[in-house]
Motif scaffolding. Structure first.
Motif, short mmCIF file in Angstrom:
data_model
loop_
_atom_site.label_atom_id
_atom_site.label_comp_id
_atom_site.label_asym_id
_atom_site.label_seq_id
_atom_site.Cartn_x
_atom_site.Cartn_y
_atom_site.Cartn_z
N ASP A 165 0.82 -1.70 -0.28
CA ASP A 165 -0.43 0.31 -0.59
C ASP A 165 1.28 1.49 -0.37
O ASP A 165 1.82 1.27 0.90
CB ASP A 165 -1.02 -0.37 1.49
CG ASP A 165 -1.59 -1.02 1.27
OD1 ASP A 165 -2.34 -1.05 0.09
OD2 ASP A 165 -2.09 -1.52 2.27
N ARG A 166 0.18 2.74 -0.85
CA ARG A 166 1.49 3.09 -0.76
C ARG A 166 0.15 4.24 -0.25
O ARG A 166 -1.39 4.22 -0.99
CB ARG A 166 1.32 3.57 -2.35
CG ARG A 166 1.96 3.28 -2.81
CD ARG A 166 1.99 3.10 -4.76
NE ARG A 166 3.16 2.23 -5.49
CZ ARG A 166 3.17 0.64 -5.51
NH1 ARG A 166 2.01 0.74 -5.28
NH2 ARG A 166 3.92 0.91 -5.99
N PHE A 167 0.42 5.50 0.07
CA PHE A 167 -0.22 6.28 1.07
C PHE A 167 1.05 7.53 0.33
O PHE A 167 1.68 8.12 0.78
CB PHE A 167 0.34 6.52 2.36
CG PHE A 167 -0.10 5.44 2.89
CD1 PHE A 167 -1.93 4.79 3.44
CD2 PHE A 167 0.13 4.06 3.26
CE1 PHE A 167 -2.48 4.29 3.96
CE2 PHE A 167 -0.64 3.11 3.96
CZ PHE A 167 -1.58 2.72 4.30
N ILE A 168 -0.10 8.65 0.04
CA ILE A 168 -0.50 9.47 -1.35
C ILE A 168 -1.13 10.84 -0.07
O ILE A 168 -2.25 10.83 -0.05
CB ILE A 168 -0.40 9.89 -2.23
CG1 ILE A 168 0.78 8.20 -3.06
CG2 ILE A 168 0.03 11.24 -3.20
CD1 ILE A 168 0.04 7.80 -4.23
N GLN A 169 -0.28 12.15 0.27
CA GLN A 169 -0.61 13.50 0.06
C GLN A 169 -0.34 14.58 -0.03
O GLN A 169 1.25 14.82 -0.50
CB GLN A 169 -1.17 13.39 2.06
CG GLN A 169 0.15 13.71 2.05
CD GLN A 169 0.07 13.93 4.19
OE1 GLN A 169 -0.16 12.53 4.89
NE2 GLN A 169 0.22 14.98 4.59
N PHE A 170 -0.87 15.42 -0.75
CA PHE A 170 -0.31 17.01 -0.70
C PHE A 170 -1.71 17.62 -0.81
O PHE A 170 -2.50 17.54 -1.03
CB PHE A 170 0.44 16.54 -2.55
CG PHE A 170 -1.17 16.17 -3.19
CD1 PHE A 170 -2.03 17.13 -4.32
CD2 PHE A 170 -1.22 14.70 -3.55
CE1 PHE A 170 -2.79 16.89 -5.21
CE2 PHE A 170 -1.92 14.39 -4.62
CZ PHE A 170 -2.97 14.97 -4.99
N CYS A 228 -3.17 2.18 -2.96
CA CYS A 228 -2.79 3.24 -2.53
C CYS A 228 -3.93 4.06 -1.87
O CYS A 228 -5.11 4.29 -2.54
CB CYS A 228 -1.71 4.11 -3.18
SG CYS A 228 -2.84 4.89 -4.53
N GLU A 229 -3.78 4.62 -1.19
CA GLU A 229 -5.29 5.92 -0.47
C GLU A 229 -4.25 7.31 -0.83
O GLU A 229 -3.29 7.80 -0.96
CB GLU A 229 -4.60 5.54 0.73
CG GLU A 229 -5.65 4.15 1.31
CD GLU A 229 -5.68 4.22 2.57
OE1 GLU A 229 -6.08 5.05 3.53
OE2 GLU A 229 -6.51 2.95 3.11
N VAL A 230 -5.77 8.29 -1.38
CA VAL A 230 -4.44 9.46 -1.16
C VAL A 230 -5.42 10.33 -1.01
O VAL A 230 -6.97 10.71 -0.81
CB VAL A 230 -5.14 9.99 -2.68
CG1 VAL A 230 -4.82 11.13 -2.85
CG2 VAL A 230 -3.65 8.62 -4.08
N PHE A 231 -4.80 11.35 -0.18
CA PHE A 231 -5.37 12.54 0.90
C PHE A 231 -4.98 13.56 0.26
O PHE A 231 -3.84 14.71 -0.09
CB PHE A 231 -4.76 12.65 2.27
CG PHE A 231 -4.78 11.02 2.39
CD1 PHE A 231 -5.82 10.50 3.24
CD2 PHE A 231 -4.00 9.93 2.74
CE1 PHE A 231 -6.14 9.28 3.95
CE2 PHE A 231 -4.20 8.49 3.37
CZ PHE A 231 -4.66 8.43 4.15
#
Length: 301
Positions: free
Chosen positions: A247-252, A283-286
């Motif tokens: 799992d990839r966790f991405i936030q921006f 992945c989860e994107v925030f």
């Protein structure tokens, strides 16, 4: 860039590799213990010991992967992916123990060389072991290439070293028939050193994952490209990423026109999130939405 796997595909491949490794290790343990009893060769004993450690490590891998691949729950809302890196660390410990044992046994045989008996049994078992191990390594290489699994990478190290070890046993059995008695010990020590180096690499990779290392430059560029290519998005900043198991966790922060309605801004964010998930799943994107007028002139990072 390869099409990313979804969670089910990832789980299937890593489980396949883990169960294949366990089965192979069990067969090799039985064959090598028999060959050691028949030949009394130090290299064969070292090879059998290494396979026993491989078996324990692979069994542990199956157990830990069942936990690591479990979906997020109430107590672990980011999932259990880091258990895979812990498995890598524990496997590295197995490799270190195996390596030290090989070195000690090899040094003893160099100092006290012995004539090996029934070499044909040891050579036949070594050839069978090479064929089985090579087949397993090819499967593991495929799985690692598709999943980048730390646990399978650690497991593969054992079996890659086994290929060298089995080749070394073949050479040692041949040379120890009066050509070079110390060959039995020398090959054992050489493989032990190879294992020590490999264990260090696995420890480094596992610690990197546990410390929330950033995604690769290629993956970061993919995220930026998706955002900048989207109509209505002016840019992004404070991009932060990490990976836990598959799992990839991405936030921006997404930079948008200040005159957009909340609904319009939400639609743009949802579209970008969907494209990123499609490109980098699982992945989860925030995304935090920022009006352009309050964004300081920052370069994308």
């Amino acid at each position: 860039m390869k099409q990313p796997l979804d969670a089910n595909q990832y789980a299937y491949l890593v489980k396949l590799a883990a169960f294949a490794a366990t089965t192979t290790a069990l067969v090799l343990v039985v064959l090598k213990l028999y060959a050691w009893l028949a030949t009394d060769a130090s290299a064969m004993l070292a090879s059998a010991t290494d396979s026993i450690l491989d078996l324990f490590a692979s069994i542990m891998n199956v157990v830990i992967l069942r936990f690591a691949l479990a979906p997020a729950d109430k107590e672990h809302k980011f999932g259990h992916g880091k258990a895979e890196s812990l498995a890598g660390l524990v496997q590295a410990a197995f490799v270190l123990g195996s390596a030290l044992l090989l070195v000690f046994n090899g040094v003893d045989r160099i100092i006290n060389p012995q004539q090996i008996v029934r070499t044909e049994v040891g050579m036949l078992v070594s050839i069978v072991a090479i064929v089985l191990t090579l087949s397993l390594v090819m499967l593991q290489k495929y799985v690692i290439n598709r999943t980048k699994s730390v646990a399978i990478s650690a497991d593969a190290l054992h079996y890659q070293s086994d290929l060298l070890l089995n080749l070394g046993v073949l050479a040692a059995l041949f040379l120890s028939q009066g050509y070079w008695l110390q060959a039995d010990g020398v090959f054992t020590v050489a493989v032990g050193i190879f294992l020590l180096i490999g264990a260090g690499k696995i420890i480094w990779t596992s610690v990197h994952h546990l410390m929330d290392h950033e995604l690769t430059d290629e993956e970061l560029n993919t995220i930026r490209a998706i955002v900048l290519a989207h109509e209505g998005a002016y840019g992004l900043h404070e991009l932060r990423t990490r990976q836990a198991g598959p799992d990839r966790f991405i936030q921006f922060h997404l930079e948008l026109d200040e005159n957009l309605s909340l609904l319009e801004a939400h639609k743009i964010g949802e579209a970008i999130e969907s494209e990123i998930i499609q490109a980098l799943a699982p992945c989860e994107v925030f995304i935090h939405h920022d009006p352009l007028s309050v964004v300081k002139p920052l370069s994308n990072k």
